[in-house]
Design a protein around this motif. Sequence first.
Motif, short mmCIF file in Angstrom:
data_model
loop_
_atom_site.label_atom_id
_atom_site.label_comp_id
_atom_site.label_asym_id
_atom_site.label_seq_id
_atom_site.Cartn_x
_atom_site.Cartn_y
_atom_site.Cartn_z
N ASP A 1 -112.90 -61.50 88.84
CA ASP A 1 -112.68 -60.87 90.14
C ASP A 1 -111.76 -59.65 90.06
OD1 ASP A 1 -114.30 -62.74 91.31
OD2 ASP A 1 -112.65 -64.01 92.01
N ASP B 1 -127.78 -63.03 77.75
CA ASP B 1 -127.65 -64.22 78.58
C ASP B 1 -126.91 -65.29 77.79
OD1 ASP B 1 -129.50 -65.59 76.94
OD2 ASP B 1 -131.19 -65.20 78.29
N GLU B 2 -126.69 -66.42 78.41
CA GLU B 2 -125.82 -67.42 77.79
C GLU B 2 -126.42 -68.06 76.55
OE1 GLU B 2 -124.63 -70.10 80.88
OE2 GLU B 2 -123.45 -68.57 81.92
N HIS C 1 -121.61 -64.23 74.68
CA HIS C 1 -122.76 -65.02 75.12
C HIS C 1 -123.73 -65.26 73.97
CE1 HIS C 1 -122.83 -64.55 79.81
NE2 HIS C 1 -121.83 -65.27 79.36
N ARG D 1 -121.69 -58.48 88.12
CA ARG D 1 -120.86 -58.93 89.25
C ARG D 1 -120.61 -60.44 89.17
NH1 ARG D 1 -119.96 -54.72 92.41
NH2 ARG D 1 -121.61 -53.18 92.86
N GLU D 2 -121.60 -61.15 88.69
CA GLU D 2 -121.47 -62.61 88.58
C GLU D 2 -120.53 -63.01 87.44
OE1 GLU D 2 -124.26 -66.57 87.69
OE2 GLU D 2 -125.19 -64.60 87.98
N HIS D 3 -120.57 -62.27 86.34
CA HIS D 3 -119.87 -62.73 85.14
C HIS D 3 -118.55 -62.02 84.86
CE1 HIS D 3 -123.86 -64.46 84.35
NE2 HIS D 3 -123.20 -65.33 83.62
N ASP E 1 -130.69 -55.74 88.24
CA ASP E 1 -130.43 -57.06 87.65
C ASP E 1 -129.14 -57.04 86.84
OD1 ASP E 1 -132.70 -58.17 88.76
OD2 ASP E 1 -133.95 -57.81 86.99
N GLY F 1 -126.17 -57.12 89.16
CA GLY F 1 -125.98 -58.47 89.67
C GLY F 1 -125.38 -59.40 88.63
N PHE F 2 -125.87 -59.28 87.40
CA PHE F 2 -125.35 -60.12 86.32
C PHE F 2 -123.88 -59.81 86.05
CE2 PHE F 2 -124.54 -61.10 81.86
CZ PHE F 2 -125.07 -62.38 81.74
#
Length: 374
Positions: free
Chosen positions: A142, A102-103, A276, A137-139, A131, A134-135
């Motif tokens: 594109d 994580d960050e 991160h 895809r978010e970070h 999870d 999802g993480f």
Amino acid sequence: MTAEADNSPEDVIETQSLPLDAWHRERDARMVEFAGYHMPIQYEGIIAEHLWTREHAGLFDVSHMGQLSVSGEGAVEALEAIMPGDFAILKPGRMRYSMLLDEDGGVLDDLMVTNAGDHYALVVNGACKWDDIGFLREHLPDEITLTHHEDQALLALQGPEAAVALARIAPMIDDLKFMQAGLADWNGTPLWISRSGYTGEDGFEISVPADKAWALAEALVAMDEVKPIGLGARDSLRLEAGLPLYGHDLTTDSEPVSAGLTFAISKRRRAEGGFHGADRILKLLENGTEAKRVGLALDGRRAAREGDAIMAGDTQVGTVTSGGFAPSLGHPIAMGYVAADRAGTGTELEVDVRGKRLAATVVPMPFVPNRYFR
């Protein structure tokens, strides 16, 4: 995103079945729920299966794990932005152990990353794969494509006779060394095979189309060297190997330095940062941490379990994160985090197991020497 359960039907998550669910039940496996799946914990007994794997070859169904691919221009840079691994140096067919951070540098998962030629293959833990997806895809940018290969099963063949057995159906594995991977053709079925595993033994992980997993499992257990092995022995083997289990020995409250996983942060990444939590992690590398993950050898036969207090006299100096009986050693062992000044090899401590103090000594890990094929 989570919500409080109100016992309505839509809030009940159904436990899923692996592609080999019926295969396990046909062999009288004792099935348990783990990571959202029905999984075999044992067939003939955890100790017997553990020792068989140490001496011969054990076949594990690890299809609950997440098999992902990351592709597109800039994939290396995108992965290196969220993980501390040096993936740019990986040649096709080469692998690295790494951590999704994580960050703030907390560990979201530990995983394997392989340069598969036209993409990077990731194998993530089953308990947190959704999870992780999802993480990612978010970070990920594109223009990077993330694919979850739900149509693939994953089998692990582990033990000193694993190579002899697997070479009969995939001769190419003789060219693989530890942390290398490649593609095999088995009667027209593609198998992606890596020389890796989670037992401390030489072994392989085999990604196979789910509809071919039954035939592959049958072919392997037909060999004299191979028996099916359950989740229980997989856990005792990884504990003896000193390997952390995500959600127990690793969480978002831990980071790579106190966890003793700094080998996964290369010289280049230490110099450049850019991942991160880099600022925090690089300071910890320089200045040290307040606690360290250590191995403990316990006296007697009683095992310590997760959450048990590690004591120095009347003072709690740490907490057990994994523990159990070590069949290869004949006594209990444990892992946990202790204050850095109590982490030295040979330090005498105690573990409070349900009100009873057990003598424990800090020992090097792995508890049982690894036998990777290098």
